[in-house]
Write an enzyme that holds these catalytic residues in place. Structure first.
Site, PDB file in Angstrom:
ATOM      1  N   HIS A  67      30.258  15.191 -16.113  1.00 31.81           N
ATOM      2  CA  HIS A  67      29.170  14.526 -16.837  1.00 31.81           C
ATOM      3  C   HIS A  67      28.123  15.572 -17.142  1.00 31.81           C
ATOM      4  O   HIS A  67      28.033  16.592 -16.451  1.00 31.81           O
ATOM      5  CB  HIS A  67      28.579  13.371 -16.007  1.00 31.81           C
ATOM      6  CG  HIS A  67      28.142  13.769 -14.621  1.00 31.81           C
ATOM      7  ND1 HIS A  67      26.935  14.391 -14.371  1.00 31.81           N
ATOM      8  CD2 HIS A  67      28.752  13.672 -13.408  1.00 31.81           C
ATOM      9  CE1 HIS A  67      26.830  14.621 -13.059  1.00 31.81           C
ATOM     10  NE2 HIS A  67      27.922  14.214 -12.451  1.00 31.81           N
ATOM     11  N   HIS A 107      38.004   8.447 -11.201  1.00 33.32           N
ATOM     12  CA  HIS A 107      36.774   8.734 -11.955  1.00 33.32           C
ATOM     13  C   HIS A 107      37.002   9.872 -12.935  1.00 33.32           C
ATOM     14  O   HIS A 107      38.031  10.525 -12.924  1.00 33.32           O
ATOM     15  CB  HIS A 107      35.589   9.011 -11.021  1.00 33.32           C
ATOM     16  CG  HIS A 107      35.769  10.177 -10.084  1.00 33.32           C
ATOM     17  ND1 HIS A 107      35.624  11.485 -10.498  1.00 33.32           N
ATOM     18  CD2 HIS A 107      36.076  10.244  -8.763  1.00 33.32           C
ATOM     19  CE1 HIS A 107      35.815  12.296  -9.464  1.00 33.32           C
ATOM     20  NE2 HIS A 107      36.101  11.569  -8.397  1.00 33.32           N
ATOM     21  N   ASP A 157       0.788  -1.241   0.000  1.00 33.51           N
ATOM     22  CA  ASP A 157       0.000   0.000   0.000  1.00 33.51           C
ATOM     23  C   ASP A 157       0.819   1.290   0.000  1.00 33.51           C
ATOM     24  O   ASP A 157       0.247   2.373   0.092  1.00 33.51           O
ATOM     25  CB  ASP A 157      -0.961   0.061   1.199  1.00 33.51           C
ATOM     26  CG  ASP A 157      -2.199  -0.755   0.947  1.00 33.51           C
ATOM     27  OD1 ASP A 157      -2.401  -1.162  -0.211  1.00 33.51           O
ATOM     28  OD2 ASP A 157      -2.961  -0.987   1.899  1.00 33.51           O
ATOM     29  N   ARG A 210      36.805  15.827  -2.784  1.00 35.94           N
ATOM     30  CA  ARG A 210      36.273  16.125  -4.117  1.00 35.94           C
ATOM     31  C   ARG A 210      35.667  17.521  -4.056  1.00 35.94           C
ATOM     32  O   ARG A 210      35.117  17.914  -3.017  1.00 35.94           O
ATOM     33  CB  ARG A 210      35.221  15.084  -4.545  1.00 35.94           C
ATOM     34  CG  ARG A 210      34.621  15.355  -5.917  1.00 35.94           C
ATOM     35  CD  ARG A 210      33.884  14.152  -6.525  1.00 35.94           C
ATOM     36  NE  ARG A 210      32.715  13.727  -5.802  1.00 35.94           N
ATOM     37  CZ  ARG A 210      32.660  12.636  -5.037  1.00 35.94           C
ATOM     38  NH1 ARG A 210      33.715  11.863  -4.911  1.00 35.94           N
ATOM     39  NH2 ARG A 210      31.546  12.325  -4.409  1.00 35.94           N
ATOM     40  N   GLU A 245      33.086  19.786  -6.496  1.00 35.50           N
ATOM     41  CA  GLU A 245      32.235  19.638  -7.684  1.00 35.50           C
ATOM     42  C   GLU A 245      31.343  20.847  -7.870  1.00 35.50           C
ATOM     43  O   GLU A 245      30.640  21.256  -6.943  1.00 35.50           O
ATOM     44  CB  GLU A 245      31.359  18.380  -7.538  1.00 35.50           C
ATOM     45  CG  GLU A 245      30.347  18.226  -8.669  1.00 35.50           C
ATOM     46  CD  GLU A 245      29.571  16.914  -8.619  1.00 35.50           C
ATOM     47  OE1 GLU A 245      29.413  16.350  -7.516  1.00 35.50           O
ATOM     48  OE2 GLU A 245      29.135  16.456  -9.688  1.00 35.50           O
ATOM     49  N   HIS A 266      30.804   6.028  -3.700  1.00 29.49           N
ATOM     50  CA  HIS A 266      29.338   6.111  -3.558  1.00 29.49           C
ATOM     51  C   HIS A 266      28.905   5.711  -2.145  1.00 29.49           C
ATOM     52  O   HIS A 266      27.932   4.982  -1.965  1.00 29.49           O
ATOM     53  CB  HIS A 266      28.650   5.230  -4.609  1.00 29.49           C
ATOM     54  CG  HIS A 266      28.775   5.776  -5.995  1.00 29.49           C
ATOM     55  ND1 HIS A 266      28.527   5.045  -7.125  1.00 29.49           N
ATOM     56  CD2 HIS A 266      29.136   7.011  -6.436  1.00 29.49           C
ATOM     57  CE1 HIS A 266      28.736   5.799  -8.204  1.00 29.49           C
ATOM     58  NE2 HIS A 266      29.105   6.989  -7.802  1.00 29.49           N
ATOM     59  N   HIS A 277      22.906  12.414 -14.030  1.00 26.44           N
ATOM     60  CA  HIS A 277      23.798  12.021 -15.126  1.00 26.44           C
ATOM     61  C   HIS A 277      22.934  12.150 -16.369  1.00 26.44           C
ATOM     62  O   HIS A 277      22.231  11.224 -16.745  1.00 26.44           O
ATOM     63  CB  HIS A 277      24.327  10.596 -14.940  1.00 26.44           C
ATOM     64  CG  HIS A 277      25.297  10.499 -13.788  1.00 26.44           C
ATOM     65  ND1 HIS A 277      25.873   9.326 -13.384  1.00 26.44           N
ATOM     66  CD2 HIS A 277      25.799  11.435 -12.954  1.00 26.44           C
ATOM     67  CE1 HIS A 277      26.681   9.550 -12.348  1.00 26.44           C
ATOM     68  NE2 HIS A 277      26.640  10.829 -12.077  1.00 26.44           N
ATOM     69  N   TYR A 279      41.666  10.608  -3.513  1.00 24.12           N
ATOM     70  CA  TYR A 279      41.202   9.674  -2.484  1.00 24.12           C
ATOM     71  C   TYR A 279      42.388   8.795  -2.099  1.00 24.12           C
ATOM     72  O   TYR A 279      42.884   8.040  -2.939  1.00 24.12           O
ATOM     73  CB  TYR A 279      40.047   8.823  -3.029  1.00 24.12           C
ATOM     74  CG  TYR A 279      39.027   9.666  -3.770  1.00 24.12           C
ATOM     75  CD1 TYR A 279      37.997  10.314  -3.078  1.00 24.12           C
ATOM     76  CD2 TYR A 279      39.130   9.880  -5.145  1.00 24.12           C
ATOM     77  CE1 TYR A 279      37.093  11.125  -3.749  1.00 24.12           C
ATOM     78  CE2 TYR A 279      38.230  10.692  -5.821  1.00 24.12           C
ATOM     79  CZ  TYR A 279      37.212  11.312  -5.124  1.00 24.12           C
ATOM     80  OH  TYR A 279      36.337  12.129  -5.791  1.00 24.12           O
ATOM     81  N   GLU A 339      34.329  18.003 -11.474  1.00 23.76           N
ATOM     82  CA  GLU A 339      34.419  17.381 -10.158  1.00 23.76           C
ATOM     83  C   GLU A 339      35.652  16.512  -9.936  1.00 23.76           C
ATOM     84  O   GLU A 339      35.541  15.310  -9.738  1.00 23.76           O
ATOM     85  CB  GLU A 339      33.151  16.559  -9.886  1.00 23.76           C
ATOM     86  CG  GLU A 339      32.739  15.590 -10.995  1.00 23.76           C
ATOM     87  CD  GLU A 339      31.502  14.782 -10.612  1.00 23.76           C
ATOM     88  OE1 GLU A 339      31.525  14.149  -9.552  1.00 23.76           O
ATOM     89  OE2 GLU A 339      30.528  14.793 -11.379  1.00 23.76           O
ATOM     90  N   ASP A 381      28.494  15.107  -1.097  1.00 23.83           N
ATOM     91  CA  ASP A 381      28.099  15.189  -2.507  1.00 23.83           C
ATOM     92  C   ASP A 381      26.585  15.126  -2.510  1.00 23.83           C
ATOM     93  O   ASP A 381      25.998  14.071  -2.269  1.00 23.83           O
ATOM     94  CB  ASP A 381      28.714  14.014  -3.279  1.00 23.83           C
ATOM     95  CG  ASP A 381      28.403  14.070  -4.775  1.00 23.83           C
ATOM     96  OD1 ASP A 381      27.494  14.834  -5.185  1.00 23.83           O
ATOM     97  OD2 ASP A 381      29.073  13.341  -5.532  1.00 23.83           O
TER      98      ASP A 381
HETATM   99  N1  GLY Z   1      26.521  12.673  -7.380  1.00 24.54           N
HETATM  100  C1  GLY Z   1      26.818  11.937  -8.520  1.00 24.54           C
HETATM  101  C2  GLY Z   1      27.933  12.514  -9.251  1.00 24.54           C
HETATM  102  O1  GLY Z   1      28.581  13.417  -8.764  1.00 24.54           O
HETATM  103  O2  GLY Z   1      28.196  12.135 -10.340  1.00 24.54           O
HETATM  104 MN    MN Z   2      28.491  14.735 -10.471  1.00 25.03          MN
HETATM  105 MN    MN Z   3      27.984  14.791  -7.275  1.00 26.30          MN
END
Ligand code: GLY
Ligand code: MN
Ligand code: MN
Length: 446
Positions: free
Chosen positions: A354, A350, A36, A414, A416, A239, A361, A397, A393, A256
Site C-alpha cells: 500500500h 491480503h 477533561d 509476514r 514488511e 490485526h 495507508h 498464515y 509485505e 508489525d
Molecule cells: N500496519 C498496517 C499495515 O501493514 O498495513
Molecule cells: Mn503495511
Molecule cells: Mn505493517
C-alpha cells in the site's frame, strides 16, 4: 521558500488550471477521550502538508485568482491558556514563521470567509470529512448568496481539494524522503531492540514496550499505527491487538510496528523466533515468504505496475505452498490453477503493498484513472514512478485445518519493508532490521 510554501504554490497552480477559486483546508479537531482528557492531538495530514503548523483550531485558505494568496487562520495568543497548555504562535508570529501572506485569528473565520468567497468561481474543499466545517461552509455560502442583489456572485462549483492533493502527496519531495528515511531507520531500530530483548516467558506487551522506548528515545512523536505484537497462533490474526500473551519457547513472534517521525510513517513487520533459533518448519515457511518478498522487490520499479509486486509474491508463495504440502497438488492442481482459482488465499489473504507517507495507508489512486477502457472494465493498475513509496509485505498464515501438515499449524509470518521508487528500481528504507534467517539469529545471539 519552505517545502510548505512550495506545495501551496503548486496547489494554487492546480486550482488555477481548474479556473481558480478558494481552497479551505482545516486541521483536525481535538477529540475528548474522557472527562477533561483529550486523545493525543494529531494534526490533519492535508493541512500539515501545506502549513507545517501543528496547533489545533487552524485553517489554511488559498486563493487562486488574479492575486494568489496563502492565508492561515489560527488561535490568538492567550497567556492564561499558554500557562496550562503551552505556547501558541498567534497570528503575528505564525505569519512570520510559516511564511503566509496573511494570518487571522480563528475567531474571525466566519466574518472573513464570506468576503473571501465573494466573486470567486469555485470552492476547493473536501465535503463530508468534518461535518462542523461542512455546516460552516453552508453558512458562508448562504451569506455570499444573500449579497446577490448587491451584485456579488457566489461560487458555482465545489471541487474536492483532496483529489488534487492526493496526487501531490503520492509523489514524495526531497524533504519528505529525508523524513521517511528517518522514520524507516527509527522503526527498524525499534524492531532490533525488541528482537534483542525477546525471550520465552515474556509477555507480548514487554516487547511492545521496547519498541516504543526506542521510537520515543530517537525522537519519534508516536507510533504510526497500533503496534501488533503477536506470538504463536496470534500471528495468524492479521490485526491482533491484545498483546498480553506469554512468549513460548518454540513460538515465532510477529511484530508489525512503525514510528511516526515528524508526521511521516514507517511500517515494518518482522517475524522471529522467541528464543532466537528458527525451528525446521518455521524456517521452511520463512524462506518462502522471504523469497516472495525478494520477488516483489525485484519488480518494484518504474515500468512496472502497482500490482506486479503482489503478483510476483503470490507466484512464489503459491509454489511454496505446493512444495511444502500446505496445498495438496492432487486436489488443487498446478501452480497456475492455484493462482487462477485463488486457493493460495487460505494462507495469504491480503495484498502485498500500500502507499505509505504521512498516513500509514497513504493517499493516492491505485489505478490509472486517466486510462480509457472500453466496456466498463476496471482501469489498469497504476504504473510505478520515482518518488512513490509503497510497502512490500507478503506473508503466510497457517490456521489448523484438515489436510494441512500439523508441523506448520499456527505459524504466522509476514515480512514488511518500505520502498521508495527510484529512477532505476527501489530503495528499501527499512533495512536496519534484519530480514534473513542468519541475520536475525545473529542479532538475537548478541
Ligand atoms: N500496519 C498496517 C499495515 O501493514 O498495513
Ligand atoms: Mn503495511
Ligand atoms: Mn505493517
Amino acid at each position: 521558500m519552505t517545502p510548505y510554501s512550495t506545495r501551496r504554490a503548486q496547489l494554487i497552480a492546480l486550482m488555477q488550471a481548474k479556473g481558480g477559486g478558494v481552497a479551505i483546508i482545516p486541521t483536525a479537531p481535538e477529540v475528548m477521550r474522557n472527562r477533561d482528557a483529550d486523545y493525543p492531538y494529531r494534526h490533519d495530514s492535508y493541512f500539515y502538508y501545506l502549513s507545517g503548523f501543528m496547533e489545533p483550531e487552524a485553517v489554511v485558505v488559498l486563493i487562486a485568482g488574479e492575486h494568489p494568496k496563502a492565508i492561515l487562520f489560527c488561535r490568538e495568543k492567550n497567556l492564561e491558556r499558554e500557562i496550562w497548555d503551552g505556547v501558541r504562535y498567534g497570528p503575528v508570529a505564525a505569519r512570520e514563521k510559516f511564511g503566509f501572506d496573511a494570518t487571522f485569528p480563528i475567531e474571525s473565520l466566519s466574518t472573513e470567509m464570506p468576503k473571501l468567497l465573494a466573486d470567486t468561481p469555485s470552492v476547493f474543499y473536501a465535503l463530508g470529512h468534518q461535518s462542523e466545517y461542512d455546516e460552516k461552509l453552508q453558512g458562508w455560502l448562504g451569506s455570499v448568496r444573500a449579497m446577490g442583489r448587491a451584485g456579488v456572485v457566489a461560487p458555482s462549483a465545489i471541487h474536492n481539494v483532496q483529489v488534487l492533493m492526493d496526487e501531490m502527496r503520492l509523489f514524495k519531495d526531497a524533504d519528505e524522503i529525508a523524513l521517511m528515511r528517518r522514520a524507516g531507520e527509527i522503526s527498524a531500530a525499534g524492531h532490533c531492540r525488541a528482537m534483542r530483548f525477546s525471550g520465552p516467558g515474556l509477555r507480548e506487551y514487554e516487547l511492545e514496550a521496547e519498541l516504543l522506548h526506542e521510537f520515543r528515545r530517537q525522537g519519534s512523536q508516536y507510533p504510526a499505527y497500533g503496534s501488533i505484537v503477536a506470538t504463536g497462533a496470534n500471528a495468524c490474526v492479521l490485526h491482533y491487538r491484545a498483546s498480553d500473551a506469554i512468549l513460548k519457547d518454540s513460538d515465532l513472534v510477529l511484530i508489525d510496528a512503525g514510528c511516526e517521525f515528524d508526521s511521516y510513517a514507517g511500517d515494518i513487520t518482522r517475524t522471529f523466533p522467541a528464543n532466537g533459533i528458527f525451528s525446521g518448519p518455521q524456517k521452511e515457511l520463512y524462506e518462502i515468504v522471504l523469497a516472495s518478498q525478494n520477488a516483489a522487490i525485484e519488480v518494484t520499479r518504474p515500468g512496472k505496475h502497482f500490482m506486479d509486486g503482489h503478483d510476483a509474491a503470490v507466484r512464489v508463495l503459491a509454489q511454496g505452498m505446493l512444495d511444502t504440502g500446505l496445498l495438496n497438488k492432487n486436489k488443487v492442481g498446478s501452480l497456475d490453477d492455484v493462482i487462477t482459482n485463488g486457493d493460495f488465499r487460505q494462507f495469504y489473504m491480503h495484498r502485498t503493498g500500500h502507499w505509505l507517507g504521512m498516513d500509514v495507508h497513504d493517499v493516492g489512486e491505485y489505478r490509472d484513472l486517466d486510462a480509457s477502457i472500453a466496456g466498463g472494465e476496471p482501469k489498469p493498475w497504476r504504473g510505478l514512478q520515482p518518488g512513490m513509496v509503497t510497502t512490500i509485505e507478503p506473508g503466510i498464515y497457517v490456521r489448523p485445518a484438515e489436510g494441512v501438515p500439523e508441523k506448520y499449524w499456527n505459524i504466522g509470518i509476514r515480512i514488511e519493508d518500505d520502498a521508495l521508487i527510484t529512477n532505476t528500481g527501489c530503495e528499501l528504507m527499512t533495512t536496519g532490521a534484519p530480514r534473513t534467517v542468519a541475520d536475525i539469529e545473529a542479532l538475537m545471539r548478541k
